[in-house]
Design a protein around this motif. Structure first.
Motif, PDB file in Angstrom:
ATOM      1  N   GLY A  88       0.794  -1.225   0.000  1.00 58.51           N
ATOM      2  CA  GLY A  88       0.000   0.000   0.000  1.00 58.51           C
ATOM      3  C   GLY A  88       0.827   1.275   0.000  1.00 58.51           C
ATOM      4  O   GLY A  88       0.337   2.336   0.383  1.00 58.51           O
ATOM      5  N   LYS A  89       2.093   1.191  -0.417  1.00 64.97           N
ATOM      6  CA  LYS A  89       2.957   2.372  -0.476  1.00 64.97           C
ATOM      7  C   LYS A  89       3.594   2.443  -1.857  1.00 64.97           C
ATOM      8  O   LYS A  89       4.805   2.271  -2.010  1.00 64.97           O
ATOM      9  CB  LYS A  89       4.037   2.295   0.606  1.00 64.97           C
ATOM     10  CG  LYS A  89       3.470   2.324   2.009  1.00 64.97           C
ATOM     11  CD  LYS A  89       4.580   2.332   3.022  1.00 64.97           C
ATOM     12  CE  LYS A  89       3.952   2.392   4.393  1.00 64.97           C
ATOM     13  NZ  LYS A  89       4.530   3.405   5.224  1.00 64.97           N
ATOM     14  N   PRO A  90       2.796   2.739  -2.887  1.00 63.03           N
ATOM     15  CA  PRO A  90       3.306   2.691  -4.258  1.00 63.03           C
ATOM     16  C   PRO A  90       4.433   3.682  -4.555  1.00 63.03           C
ATOM     17  O   PRO A  90       5.176   3.492  -5.512  1.00 63.03           O
ATOM     18  CB  PRO A  90       2.075   3.000  -5.111  1.00 63.03           C
ATOM     19  CG  PRO A  90       1.139   3.708  -4.194  1.00 63.03           C
ATOM     20  CD  PRO A  90       1.398   3.163  -2.820  1.00 63.03           C
ATOM     21  N   ASP A  91       4.599   4.722  -3.739  1.00 62.39           N
ATOM     22  CA  ASP A  91       5.663   5.699  -3.973  1.00 62.39           C
ATOM     23  C   ASP A  91       6.976   5.329  -3.281  1.00 62.39           C
ATOM     24  O   ASP A  91       7.976   6.027  -3.435  1.00 62.39           O
ATOM     25  CB  ASP A  91       5.229   7.089  -3.507  1.00 62.39           C
ATOM     26  CG  ASP A  91       4.068   7.622  -4.335  1.00 62.39           C
ATOM     27  OD1 ASP A  91       3.947   7.217  -5.511  1.00 62.39           O
ATOM     28  OD2 ASP A  91       3.280   8.423  -3.813  1.00 62.39           O
ATOM     29  N   LEU A  92       6.970   4.249  -2.524  1.00 59.60           N
ATOM     30  CA  LEU A  92       8.175   3.801  -1.838  1.00 59.60           C
ATOM     31  C   LEU A  92       9.219   3.401  -2.866  1.00 59.60           C
ATOM     32  O   LEU A  92       8.911   2.735  -3.846  1.00 59.60           O
ATOM     33  CB  LEU A  92       7.839   2.601  -0.940  1.00 59.60           C
ATOM     34  CG  LEU A  92       8.878   2.156   0.065  1.00 59.60           C
ATOM     35  CD1 LEU A  92       9.110   3.236   1.116  1.00 59.60           C
ATOM     36  CD2 LEU A  92       8.416   0.869   0.734  1.00 59.60           C
TER      37      LEU A  92
ATOM     38  N   PHE B 123       4.442 -11.680   2.791  1.00 66.16           N
ATOM     39  CA  PHE B 123       5.089 -10.446   3.233  1.00 66.16           C
ATOM     40  C   PHE B 123       4.090  -9.320   3.471  1.00 66.16           C
ATOM     41  O   PHE B 123       4.107  -8.675   4.513  1.00 66.16           O
ATOM     42  CB  PHE B 123       6.163 -10.008   2.238  1.00 66.16           C
ATOM     43  CG  PHE B 123       6.911  -8.786   2.693  1.00 66.16           C
ATOM     44  CD1 PHE B 123       7.960  -8.896   3.577  1.00 66.16           C
ATOM     45  CD2 PHE B 123       6.540  -7.519   2.262  1.00 66.16           C
ATOM     46  CE1 PHE B 123       8.644  -7.777   4.017  1.00 66.16           C
ATOM     47  CE2 PHE B 123       7.211  -6.394   2.696  1.00 66.16           C
ATOM     48  CZ  PHE B 123       8.268  -6.523   3.575  1.00 66.16           C
ATOM     49  N   ALA B 124       3.235  -9.061   2.496  1.00 65.37           N
ATOM     50  CA  ALA B 124       2.279  -7.949   2.633  1.00 65.37           C
ATOM     51  C   ALA B 124       1.357  -8.175   3.823  1.00 65.37           C
ATOM     52  O   ALA B 124       1.076  -7.243   4.572  1.00 65.37           O
ATOM     53  CB  ALA B 124       1.478  -7.767   1.344  1.00 65.37           C
ATOM     54  N   ALA B 125       0.909  -9.411   4.013  1.00 62.72           N
ATOM     55  CA  ALA B 125       0.029  -9.712   5.146  1.00 62.72           C
ATOM     56  C   ALA B 125       0.760  -9.475   6.468  1.00 62.72           C
ATOM     57  O   ALA B 125       0.209  -8.883   7.401  1.00 62.72           O
ATOM     58  CB  ALA B 125      -0.473 -11.144   5.062  1.00 62.72           C
ATOM     59  N   ALA B 126       2.007  -9.913   6.554  1.00 65.65           N
ATOM     60  CA  ALA B 126       2.790  -9.706   7.779  1.00 65.65           C
ATOM     61  C   ALA B 126       3.049  -8.217   7.997  1.00 65.65           C
ATOM     62  O   ALA B 126       2.978  -7.725   9.123  1.00 65.65           O
ATOM     63  CB  ALA B 126       4.107 -10.471   7.696  1.00 65.65           C
ATOM     64  N   TYR B 127       3.322  -7.493   6.931  1.00 65.49           N
ATOM     65  CA  TYR B 127       3.565  -6.053   7.038  1.00 65.49           C
ATOM     66  C   TYR B 127       2.318  -5.340   7.549  1.00 65.49           C
ATOM     67  O   TYR B 127       2.401  -4.467   8.415  1.00 65.49           O
ATOM     68  CB  TYR B 127       3.996  -5.473   5.690  1.00 65.49           C
ATOM     69  CG  TYR B 127       4.239  -3.992   5.744  1.00 65.49           C
ATOM     70  CD1 TYR B 127       5.466  -3.502   6.151  1.00 65.49           C
ATOM     71  CD2 TYR B 127       3.236  -3.089   5.414  1.00 65.49           C
ATOM     72  CE1 TYR B 127       5.695  -2.137   6.229  1.00 65.49           C
ATOM     73  CE2 TYR B 127       3.460  -1.725   5.485  1.00 65.49           C
ATOM     74  CZ  TYR B 127       4.687  -1.257   5.889  1.00 65.49           C
ATOM     75  OH  TYR B 127       4.911   0.096   5.973  1.00 65.49           O
ATOM     76  N   GLN B 128       1.170  -5.690   7.016  1.00 68.87           N
ATOM     77  CA  GLN B 128      -0.079  -5.037   7.427  1.00 68.87           C
ATOM     78  C   GLN B 128      -0.407  -5.312   8.889  1.00 68.87           C
ATOM     79  O   GLN B 128      -1.036  -4.489   9.546  1.00 68.87           O
ATOM     80  CB  GLN B 128      -1.236  -5.476   6.524  1.00 68.87           C
ATOM     81  CG  GLN B 128      -1.058  -5.119   5.066  1.00 68.87           C
ATOM     82  CD  GLN B 128      -0.824  -3.641   4.786  1.00 68.87           C
ATOM     83  OE1 GLN B 128      -1.255  -2.776   5.536  1.00 68.87           O
ATOM     84  NE2 GLN B 128      -0.117  -3.356   3.709  1.00 68.87           N
ATOM     85  N   ASP B 129       0.037  -6.456   9.423  1.00 66.60           N
ATOM     86  CA  ASP B 129      -0.233  -6.807  10.817  1.00 66.60           C
ATOM     87  C   ASP B 129       0.859  -6.340  11.763  1.00 66.60           C
ATOM     88  O   ASP B 129       0.832  -6.678  12.937  1.00 66.60           O
ATOM     89  CB  ASP B 129      -0.398  -8.328  10.959  1.00 66.60           C
ATOM     90  CG  ASP B 129      -1.707  -8.805  10.370  1.00 66.60           C
ATOM     91  OD1 ASP B 129      -2.642  -7.996  10.227  1.00 66.60           O
ATOM     92  OD2 ASP B 129      -1.797 -10.002  10.044  1.00 66.60           O
TER      93      ASP B 129
END
Length: 88
Positions: A7-11, A74-80
Protein backbone atom coordinates in the motif's frame (compact mmCIF):
# COMPACT_ATOMS: atom_id res chain seq x y z
CA UNK A 1 5.99 -4.55 -6.59
CA UNK A 2 6.59 -4.82 -2.83
CA UNK A 3 5.72 -1.13 -2.39
CA UNK A 4 2.45 -1.57 -4.28
CA UNK A 5 1.48 -4.69 -2.33
CA UNK A 6 2.02 -3.04 1.05
CA UNK A 7 0.00 0.00 0.00
CA UNK A 8 2.96 2.37 -0.48
CA UNK A 9 3.31 2.69 -4.26
CA UNK A 10 5.66 5.70 -3.97
CA UNK A 11 8.17 3.80 -1.84
CA UNK A 12 11.49 3.50 -3.65
CA UNK A 13 14.54 1.30 -3.37
CA UNK A 14 17.45 3.08 -1.74
CA UNK A 15 20.97 1.69 -1.71
CA UNK A 16 23.27 2.80 1.11
CA UNK A 17 27.08 2.89 1.29
CA UNK A 18 28.60 0.00 3.20
CA UNK A 19 29.93 2.24 5.96
CA UNK A 20 26.44 3.62 6.65
CA UNK A 21 25.00 0.11 6.83
CA UNK A 22 27.77 -0.93 9.20
CA UNK A 23 27.04 2.06 11.45
CA UNK A 24 23.30 1.31 11.40
CA UNK A 25 23.93 -2.33 12.33
CA UNK A 26 26.03 -1.23 15.30
CA UNK A 27 23.39 1.29 16.38
CA UNK A 28 20.91 -1.60 16.42
CA UNK A 29 23.19 -3.53 18.77
CA UNK A 30 25.28 -5.67 16.44
CA UNK A 31 28.83 -5.81 17.83
CA UNK A 32 31.42 -4.00 15.67
CA UNK A 33 33.12 -7.24 14.59
CA UNK A 34 29.75 -8.77 13.64
CA UNK A 35 28.77 -5.67 11.67
CA UNK A 36 32.11 -5.77 9.85
CA UNK A 37 31.56 -9.43 8.98
CA UNK A 38 28.10 -8.65 7.57
CA UNK A 39 29.64 -5.94 5.38
CA UNK A 40 32.36 -8.34 4.24
CA UNK A 41 29.66 -10.85 3.28
CA UNK A 42 27.56 -8.24 1.43
CA UNK A 43 30.62 -7.09 -0.51
CA UNK A 44 31.49 -10.67 -1.46
CA UNK A 45 27.93 -11.35 -2.65
CA UNK A 46 27.80 -8.11 -4.65
CA UNK A 47 31.20 -8.83 -6.22
CA UNK A 48 30.16 -12.35 -7.22
CA UNK A 49 32.79 -13.91 -4.97
CA UNK A 50 30.27 -15.56 -2.67
CA UNK A 51 27.92 -17.66 -4.76
CA UNK A 52 25.71 -20.67 -4.19
CA UNK A 53 27.52 -23.98 -4.57
CA UNK A 54 24.52 -25.54 -6.26
CA UNK A 55 22.44 -23.91 -9.00
CA UNK A 56 18.72 -23.43 -8.45
CA UNK A 57 16.64 -26.39 -9.49
CA UNK A 58 13.13 -27.75 -8.82
CA UNK A 59 14.65 -30.05 -6.20
CA UNK A 60 16.15 -27.26 -4.09
CA UNK A 61 13.71 -24.41 -4.76
CA UNK A 62 10.20 -23.67 -3.71
CA UNK A 63 7.56 -23.44 -6.42
CA UNK A 64 6.36 -20.18 -4.84
CA UNK A 65 7.32 -17.15 -6.93
CA UNK A 66 8.71 -14.03 -5.30
CA UNK A 67 5.59 -12.17 -6.40
CA UNK A 68 3.30 -14.75 -4.78
CA UNK A 69 5.35 -14.69 -1.56
CA UNK A 70 5.09 -10.90 -1.38
CA UNK A 71 1.35 -10.96 -1.95
CA UNK A 72 0.49 -13.88 0.35
CA UNK A 73 3.07 -13.65 3.13
CA UNK A 74 5.09 -10.45 3.23
CA UNK A 75 2.28 -7.95 2.63
CA UNK A 76 0.03 -9.71 5.15
CA UNK A 77 2.79 -9.71 7.78
CA UNK A 78 3.56 -6.05 7.04
CA UNK A 79 -0.08 -5.04 7.43
CA UNK A 80 -0.23 -6.81 10.82
CA UNK A 81 2.93 -5.12 12.11
CA UNK A 82 2.67 -3.56 15.55
CA UNK A 83 2.25 0.20 15.44
CA UNK A 84 4.78 2.32 17.33
CA UNK A 85 3.31 4.63 19.94
CA UNK A 86 4.63 7.94 18.67
CA UNK A 87 5.12 10.57 21.33
CA UNK A 88 4.52 8.24 24.24
Amino acid sequence: MIARDIGKPDLRYQQFPYNQVQQALMQMGVPPKGAALYIEMYKAINAGVLVALEPRSPENSTPTSFEKFVQDVFAAAYQDKPQLNKGQ
